[in-house]
Design a protein around this motif. Structure first.
Motif, PDB file in Angstrom:
ATOM      1  N   TYR A 162       1.052  -1.372   0.079  1.00 17.54           N
ATOM      2  CA  TYR A 162      -0.058   0.040   0.004  1.00 17.54           C
ATOM      3  C   TYR A 162       1.071   1.062  -0.064  1.00 17.54           C
ATOM      4  O   TYR A 162       2.102   1.362   0.481  1.00 17.54           O
ATOM      5  N   PRO A 163       0.660   2.405  -0.640  1.00 22.84           N
ATOM      6  CA  PRO A 163       1.242   3.609  -0.336  1.00 22.84           C
ATOM      7  C   PRO A 163       1.320   4.079   1.027  1.00 22.84           C
ATOM      8  O   PRO A 163       0.295   3.933   1.741  1.00 22.84           O
ATOM      9  N   ALA A 164       2.544   4.494   1.353  1.00 19.13           N
ATOM     10  CA  ALA A 164       2.734   4.858   2.723  1.00 19.13           C
ATOM     11  C   ALA A 164       1.876   6.344   2.856  1.00 19.13           C
ATOM     12  O   ALA A 164       2.046   7.186   1.623  1.00 19.13           O
ATOM     13  N   PRO A 165       1.466   6.746   4.064  1.00 18.00           N
ATOM     14  CA  PRO A 165       1.014   8.197   4.103  1.00 18.00           C
ATOM     15  C   PRO A 165       1.896   9.198   4.177  1.00 18.00           C
ATOM     16  O   PRO A 165       1.394  10.384   4.427  1.00 18.00           O
ATOM     17  N   GLY A 166       2.991   8.990   3.661  1.00 19.20           N
ATOM     18  CA  GLY A 166       4.163  10.087   3.950  1.00 19.20           C
ATOM     19  C   GLY A 166       5.521   9.450   3.349  1.00 19.20           C
ATOM     20  O   GLY A 166       5.713   8.333   3.077  1.00 19.20           O
ATOM     21  N   ALA A 167       6.533  10.443   3.559  1.00 19.99           N
ATOM     22  CA  ALA A 167       7.541  10.119   2.856  1.00 19.99           C
ATOM     23  C   ALA A 167       8.566   9.470   3.818  1.00 19.99           C
ATOM     24  O   ALA A 167       8.783   9.655   4.967  1.00 19.99           O
ATOM     25  N   PHE A 168       9.253   8.362   3.233  1.00 15.47           N
ATOM     26  CA  PHE A 168      10.236   7.459   4.176  1.00 15.47           C
ATOM     27  C   PHE A 168       9.796   6.881   5.288  1.00 15.47           C
ATOM     28  O   PHE A 168      10.606   7.210   6.324  1.00 15.47           O
ATOM     29  N   PRO A 169       8.822   6.086   5.013  1.00 13.81           N
ATOM     30  CA  PRO A 169       8.245   5.129   6.285  1.00 13.81           C
ATOM     31  C   PRO A 169       9.502   4.587   7.146  1.00 13.81           C
ATOM     32  O   PRO A 169      10.053   3.619   6.161  1.00 13.81           O
TER      33      PRO A 169
END
Length: 299
Positions: free
Chosen positions: A140-147
């Motif tokens: 799934y896409p993360a809700p922001g940059a660099f999880p």
């Protein structure tokens, strides 16, 4: 491989040499067999420290094994940052690995999810993945940059730090993501853990703070005495407090749910403490210079 002699003892902190200095103990967890398991990120191996005699057994598995945790299937699961794979190792030494759907994603954090599967971050691809114990992978896409790190929250969702997004993210098991921006610019959150107070606690490596976020998204930040401490990993301790590593100062910190902070010095300021976990009634952390440190929990 036998454990070397104890190298440092201050009464509350004891250190045990478990590898050569260049092997890089990085993260650790208590296994389903009651032993302490840890990654040797530079050697490409996962190791086990026996809880009774301290014997260390090294399994030469994985390429860049990074974060490790116990799974619901009685095995150890870990991210392989360099190989871009998810590794699985049984206590008996049987190894398998699984490829995420996104190549070159840089898997880093991993946790047992609320749905019986393992969840992991793909830091370089800004995605979060799910792998079943049978090896079926979803992303799934993360809700922001660099999880970065992630953990299961008390609300049945996955919570992760968004290191380059300067936020904490929440992801439901069906892939719906929400980001909560941090009040401090350049905080660079890394570690995250569920606390005993129903909130999530996280480290701000760039700001020298420990953060707390409720499941409703309310954020509180606690500055550390040393602004250059660079807090890295965090875990809930057996004493009802949160414990964290101070990578920049060679210390282990403790913060109560009320925000009271205590610090414990390790043998060297440059010992590079990374992962931390509760084990055998104490806190243990991995020192990248080749040791594991045990911090006694005192009343």
């Amino acid at each position: 491989m036998n454990e070397f002699n104890e190298s440092h003892d201050t009464g509350s902190v004891r250190e045990f040499t478990v590898s050569d200095a260049d092997a890089g103990p990085y993260a650790l967890t208590e296994g389903p067999d009651g032993a302490l398991w840890f990654t040797l990120v530079h050697r490409g191996a996962v190791a086990r420290r026996d809880p009774d005699d301290g014997l260390v057994t090294v399994h030469p598995d994985g390429d860049g094994p990074t974060v490790i945790t116990a799974g619901p299937d009685g095995a150890l699961w870990f991210t392989e940052y360099r190989a871009h794979r998810i590794g699985r190792l049984t206590p008996e030494g049987d190894y398998a690995s699984f490829a995420p759907r996104t190549p070159g994603g840089g898997p880093f954090g991993i946790t047992a999810g609320p749905d019986g599967a393992m969840w992991f971050t793909l830091s370089s691809a800004d995605r979060v993945g799910r792998v079943t114990v049978d090896g079926e992978v979803t992303e799934y896409p993360a809700p922001g940059a660099f999880p970065s790190a992630l953990t299961t929250g008390p609300d049945g969702a996955l919570w992760c730090t968004l290191n380059q997004g300067n936020a904490v993210g929440r992801l439901t098991t069906d892939g719906h993501g929400t980001a909560y921006p941090l009040p401090t610019e350049g905080a660079g959150p890394v570690g995250i853990a569920a606390g005993p107070d129903g909130a999530l606690w996280f480290t701000e490596i760039g700001a020298g703070r420990i953060g707390r976020i409720t499941v409703d998204g309310d954020i509180t930040e606690y500055p550390l005495p040393d602004p250059a401490a660079r807090p890295h990993a965090v875990t809930a301790g057996p004493d009802g407090a949160l414990w964290f590593t101070e990578w920049g100062g060679g210390r282990v910190g403790r913060i109560t749910v009320d925000g009271d902070i205590t610090s414990y010095a390790l043998s060297r300021t440059d010992c590079e403490p990374h992962g931390i976990t509760a084990h055998d009634g104490a806190l243990w952390c991995a020192l990248e210079t080749g040791s594991l440190a045990r911090i006694e929990v005192r009343p």
